[in-house]
Design a protein around this motif. Sequence first.
Motif, PDB file in Angstrom:
ATOM      1  N   ALA A  35       0.816  -1.220   0.000  1.00  0.00           N
ATOM      2  CA  ALA A  35       0.000   0.000   0.000  1.00  0.00           C
ATOM      3  C   ALA A  35       0.844   1.261   0.000  1.00  0.00           C
ATOM      4  N   LEU A  36       2.020   1.196   0.607  1.00  0.00           N
ATOM      5  CA  LEU A  36       2.862   2.381   0.722  1.00  0.00           C
ATOM      6  C   LEU A  36       4.089   2.339  -0.175  1.00  0.00           C
ATOM      7  N   ASP A  37       4.062   1.497  -1.179  1.00  0.00           N
ATOM      8  CA  ASP A  37       5.199   1.421  -2.103  1.00  0.00           C
ATOM      9  C   ASP A  37       5.566   2.780  -2.707  1.00  0.00           C
ATOM     10  N   PRO A  38       4.583   3.633  -3.078  1.00  0.00           N
ATOM     11  CA  PRO A  38       4.962   4.913  -3.678  1.00  0.00           C
ATOM     12  C   PRO A  38       5.478   5.951  -2.686  1.00  0.00           C
ATOM     13  N   ALA A  39       5.351   5.717  -1.394  1.00  0.00           N
ATOM     14  CA  ALA A  39       5.560   6.761  -0.391  1.00  0.00           C
ATOM     15  C   ALA A  39       6.996   7.265  -0.356  1.00  0.00           C
ATOM     16  N   ALA A  40       7.146   8.539   0.013  1.00  0.00           N
ATOM     17  CA  ALA A  40       8.459   9.132   0.245  1.00  0.00           C
ATOM     18  C   ALA A  40       8.912   8.773   1.653  1.00  0.00           C
ATOM     19  N   LYS A  41      10.060   8.130   1.739  1.00  0.00           N
ATOM     20  CA  LYS A  41      10.642   7.782   3.030  1.00  0.00           C
ATOM     21  C   LYS A  41      11.590   8.900   3.469  1.00  0.00           C
ATOM     22  N   PHE A  42      12.045   8.825   4.705  1.00  0.00           N
ATOM     23  CA  PHE A  42      12.931   9.871   5.226  1.00  0.00           C
ATOM     24  C   PHE A  42      14.184  10.034   4.363  1.00  0.00           C
ATOM     25  N   LYS A  43      14.708   8.947   3.816  1.00  0.00           N
ATOM     26  CA  LYS A  43      15.923   9.043   3.010  1.00  0.00           C
ATOM     27  C   LYS A  43      15.715   9.873   1.747  1.00  0.00           C
ATOM     28  N   ASP A  44      14.466   9.974   1.286  1.00  0.00           N
ATOM     29  CA  ASP A  44      14.189  10.775   0.094  1.00  0.00           C
ATOM     30  C   ASP A  44      14.413  12.262   0.346  1.00  0.00           C
ATOM     31  N   ALA A  45      14.472  12.654   1.612  1.00  0.00           N
ATOM     32  CA  ALA A  45      14.710  14.060   1.938  1.00  0.00           C
ATOM     33  C   ALA A  45      16.092  14.514   1.492  1.00  0.00           C
ATOM     34  N   LEU A  46      17.060  13.597   1.387  1.00  0.00           N
ATOM     35  CA  LEU A  46      18.396  13.962   0.920  1.00  0.00           C
ATOM     36  C   LEU A  46      18.336  14.511  -0.500  1.00  0.00           C
ATOM     37  N   TYR A  47      17.582  13.852  -1.346  1.00  0.00           N
ATOM     38  CA  TYR A  47      17.443  14.275  -2.745  1.00  0.00           C
ATOM     39  C   TYR A  47      16.790  15.647  -2.814  1.00  0.00           C
ATOM     40  N   THR A  48      15.688  15.795  -2.080  1.00  0.00           N
ATOM     41  CA  THR A  48      14.951  17.058  -2.114  1.00  0.00           C
ATOM     42  C   THR A  48      15.780  18.203  -1.553  1.00  0.00           C
ATOM     43  N   GLN A  49      16.432  17.976  -0.423  1.00  0.00           N
ATOM     44  CA  GLN A  49      17.178  19.053   0.236  1.00  0.00           C
ATOM     45  C   GLN A  49      18.329  19.541  -0.626  1.00  0.00           C
ATOM     46  N   ALA A  50      18.995  18.636  -1.334  1.00  0.00           N
ATOM     47  CA  ALA A  50      20.104  19.045  -2.199  1.00  0.00           C
ATOM     48  C   ALA A  50      19.639  20.045  -3.245  1.00  0.00           C
ATOM     49  N   LEU A  51      18.457  19.814  -3.806  1.00  0.00           N
ATOM     50  CA  LEU A  51      17.937  20.721  -4.828  1.00  0.00           C
ATOM     51  C   LEU A  51      17.371  21.995  -4.211  1.00  0.00           C
ATOM     52  N   LEU A  52      16.717  21.882  -3.048  1.00  0.00           N
ATOM     53  CA  LEU A  52      16.235  23.085  -2.369  1.00  0.00           C
ATOM     54  C   LEU A  52      17.396  24.010  -2.015  1.00  0.00           C
ATOM     55  N   ASP A  53      18.484  23.439  -1.518  1.00  0.00           N
ATOM     56  CA  ASP A  53      19.654  24.246  -1.174  1.00  0.00           C
ATOM     57  C   ASP A  53      20.248  24.896  -2.412  1.00  0.00           C
ATOM     58  N   ALA A  54      20.309  24.145  -3.508  1.00  0.00           N
ATOM     59  CA  ALA A  54      20.888  24.685  -4.737  1.00  0.00           C
ATOM     60  C   ALA A  54      20.048  25.836  -5.287  1.00  0.00           C
ATOM     61  N   ILE A  55      18.723  25.712  -5.200  1.00  0.00           N
ATOM     62  CA  ILE A  55      17.843  26.793  -5.650  1.00  0.00           C
ATOM     63  C   ILE A  55      18.101  28.055  -4.835  1.00  0.00           C
ATOM     64  N   LYS A  56      18.239  27.885  -3.537  1.00  0.00           N
ATOM     65  CA  LYS A  56      18.480  29.035  -2.652  1.00  0.00           C
ATOM     66  C   LYS A  56      19.812  29.702  -2.964  1.00  0.00           C
ATOM     67  N   VAL A  57      20.880  28.927  -3.025  1.00  0.00           N
ATOM     68  CA  VAL A  57      22.208  29.491  -3.262  1.00  0.00           C
ATOM     69  C   VAL A  57      22.268  30.153  -4.634  1.00  0.00           C
ATOM     70  N   SER A  58      21.720  29.498  -5.640  1.00  0.00           N
ATOM     71  CA  SER A  58      21.702  30.069  -6.981  1.00  0.00           C
ATOM     72  C   SER A  58      20.975  31.399  -7.015  1.00  0.00           C
ATOM     73  N   SER A  59      19.835  31.456  -6.327  1.00  0.00           N
ATOM     74  CA  SER A  59      19.039  32.676  -6.308  1.00  0.00           C
ATOM     75  C   SER A  59      19.777  33.808  -5.592  1.00  0.00           C
TER      76      SER A  59
END
Length: 370
Positions: free
Chosen positions: A328-352
């Motif tokens: 039932a939860l196969d598609p779910a985002a697990k805590f480890k997926d936050a690494l991927y997201t945070q890397a891009l969020l940080d890059a957007i901030k620094v670039s801006s």
Amino acid sequence: MESKLRVGIIGTGVGLRTHYPGFKRTNSVEFVGLVGSSYERAKEFATKYEFKNVFKSYKELINSDQVDLVCVTSPNPLHLEEILLAMEKDKHILAEKPLAMNMDEIQMILQREKKHKEKLHLIDHELRFNPYLRKVKSILTEGQLGRPYFIRIHQQSTGYSDRNANWVWSFDETQGGGVRLAMASHLVDLINFWFDGIKPLTVKGSMDTVVRKRKDPMGMARDIKVSDFFSADISFENELNVQLSATAAAIGIPRFDFSIYGTDGELHFDLQNKLSGSFLTNRGKVESLDVQGVTDEERANRASIFSGSFVYFARSIVDFLLLSNAHALDPAAKFKDALYTQALLDAIKVSSLEGTIIKLNEGYRCDSLI
């Protein structure tokens, strides 16, 4: 486990707007605890929303033997300490995005998680459970679009365009407010979900504070430093280019729309027309794509894409925990997926902030010479 899933919610914002109605709809949840920044206001909400208990602190809620699942929906800087305690007390956790404020905090959470793998630790990226967006993943996985080469995703809402909006923590940069953290996290995760962690190469980001002064609770005009708008141009491996944008200061109607262009087809989505596609077999034409399992509320746009998607997510959590549905939860985002997201969020901030293009990984290429 009890016959019903016993849920405690930390936070009286998105927790009551989205988590509560989504779980309530399952008819398999008992709301056993609520805590907010104001105990008196939390008591009023608890009466309105039929919570069994009101706690004076997140520690009391997490320590309660009556709580099976802790929903962390507090302001972003508070996530870390609440998540760590919930892990220590062996609770299932559903945490709002972003999981934490930076990479160091995420690594701290992941290190602690190694000792508590038997419990659910999920991030509320509910779009992964939306039938339309799961259909997109299926089409991409099956290769019906050939090689995807360009994606555009845009989301907008009107809350920040109200000059008289009440001061809340999301207007405060010290509390982790702003659209980059609130919305870019969802859109970045959608790419992660659709393409199974495809490697990002370069990022060019932009942020804008559209409404630059607001009155605080004392009636004083304050300078606003959080983003009302963000955009990002991101190049990924396999020559995929993605453009993401969101504004909470829109003047027009709410929107969530995207286009995906591939060598063998296209997909388009908007709230009015839903999902459509064009393929080599019908080149020059657009066909509406049938998607099963969509609620009546979503088809009629009586719920936002986010709260509407949480209905499916809540059902999946209940099915996993109460009905032992292993997938039932196969598609779910697990805590480890936050690494991927945070890397891009940080890059957007620094670039801006710096006006530069951030290189995250080697491999950028362009086959066109002119």
